[in-house]
Design a protein around this motif. Structure first.
Motif, short mmCIF file in Angstrom:
data_model
loop_
_atom_site.label_atom_id
_atom_site.label_comp_id
_atom_site.label_asym_id
_atom_site.label_seq_id
_atom_site.Cartn_x
_atom_site.Cartn_y
_atom_site.Cartn_z
N GLU A 8 18.62 22.29 -14.88
CA GLU A 8 17.76 21.84 -15.98
C GLU A 8 16.40 22.51 -15.99
O GLU A 8 15.63 22.35 -16.93
CB GLU A 8 17.59 20.32 -15.95
N ARG B 31 14.55 27.20 -18.08
CA ARG B 31 14.06 27.03 -19.44
C ARG B 31 14.48 28.18 -20.37
O ARG B 31 14.76 27.94 -21.54
CB ARG B 31 12.54 26.91 -19.45
N TYR C 282 25.19 22.63 -28.99
CA TYR C 282 23.85 22.08 -29.03
C TYR C 282 23.85 20.63 -28.52
O TYR C 282 22.98 20.23 -27.75
CB TYR C 282 23.28 22.15 -30.45
N TYR D 86 25.97 19.32 -26.44
CA TYR D 86 26.20 19.38 -24.99
C TYR D 86 24.92 19.70 -24.25
O TYR D 86 24.60 19.08 -23.23
CB TYR D 86 27.28 20.42 -24.68
N VAL E 140 21.82 19.22 -25.18
CA VAL E 140 20.88 18.09 -25.26
C VAL E 140 21.32 16.94 -24.37
O VAL E 140 20.51 16.31 -23.71
CB VAL E 140 20.71 17.64 -26.73
N HIS E 141 22.62 16.68 -24.36
CA HIS E 141 23.12 15.54 -23.58
C HIS E 141 23.06 15.80 -22.07
O HIS E 141 22.63 14.94 -21.30
CB HIS E 141 24.56 15.23 -24.00
N VAL E 142 23.48 16.97 -21.64
CA VAL E 142 23.59 17.25 -20.21
C VAL E 142 22.25 17.63 -19.61
O VAL E 142 21.86 17.13 -18.54
CB VAL E 142 24.64 18.34 -19.94
N TYR E 143 21.51 18.53 -20.26
CA TYR E 143 20.30 19.05 -19.66
C TYR E 143 19.04 18.36 -20.14
O TYR E 143 18.00 18.45 -19.48
CB TYR E 143 20.18 20.57 -19.94
N ASP E 144 19.08 17.68 -21.26
CA ASP E 144 17.93 16.99 -21.86
C ASP E 144 16.68 17.90 -21.79
O ASP E 144 15.68 17.57 -21.16
CB ASP E 144 17.66 15.68 -21.14
N PRO E 145 16.75 19.07 -22.45
CA PRO E 145 15.69 20.06 -22.28
C PRO E 145 14.40 19.74 -23.01
O PRO E 145 13.37 20.28 -22.66
CB PRO E 145 16.32 21.33 -22.85
N TRP E 146 14.44 18.86 -24.00
CA TRP E 146 13.23 18.64 -24.76
C TRP E 146 12.83 17.21 -24.62
O TRP E 146 12.06 16.63 -25.08
CB TRP E 146 13.46 19.01 -26.22
#
Length: 94
Positions: free
Chosen positions: A29, A32, A84, A86, A88-94
């Motif tokens: 995660e 970036r 997209y 996946y 957002v759900h797995v890495y929660d980048p924002w």
């Protein structure tokens, strides 16, 4: 003929960005650059595929193209949305 060229160009651009979205695999995660690249690739895919999908309506209705022309942009939109989601759900980048 011109409509077909515009559609093919738009679909090729969407296919390139879909390739980028799936090619950029983040290691964790904190990666970036890969997360941003994959997320933007998915968003750009949707940005090119949705107009291609909408531009396909008129030539199909007029009988210039077959209904099969709806398949590539629709599949690309679905794959980009899944990628997209996946990310957002797995890495929660924002």
């Amino acid at each position: 003929m011109l409509c077909t060229l515009v559609l093919v160009a738009s679909e090729l651009a969407a296919a390139f960005w879909l390739f980028v979205a799936f090619w950029m695999s983040p290691r964790d995660e904190h990666d970036r650059e890969a997360l941003d690249g994959a997320g933007l690739g998915a968003l750009f895919t949707m940005g090119f595929a949705v107009p291609a999908l909408l531009l396909t309506i008129v030539p199909v209705k007029l009988g210039w193209l077959r209904r099969l022309w709806f398949a590539p942009p629709a599949v690309m939109v679905a794959l980009a949305a899944v990628r997209y989601g996946y990310l957002v759900h797995v890495y929660d980048p924002w």
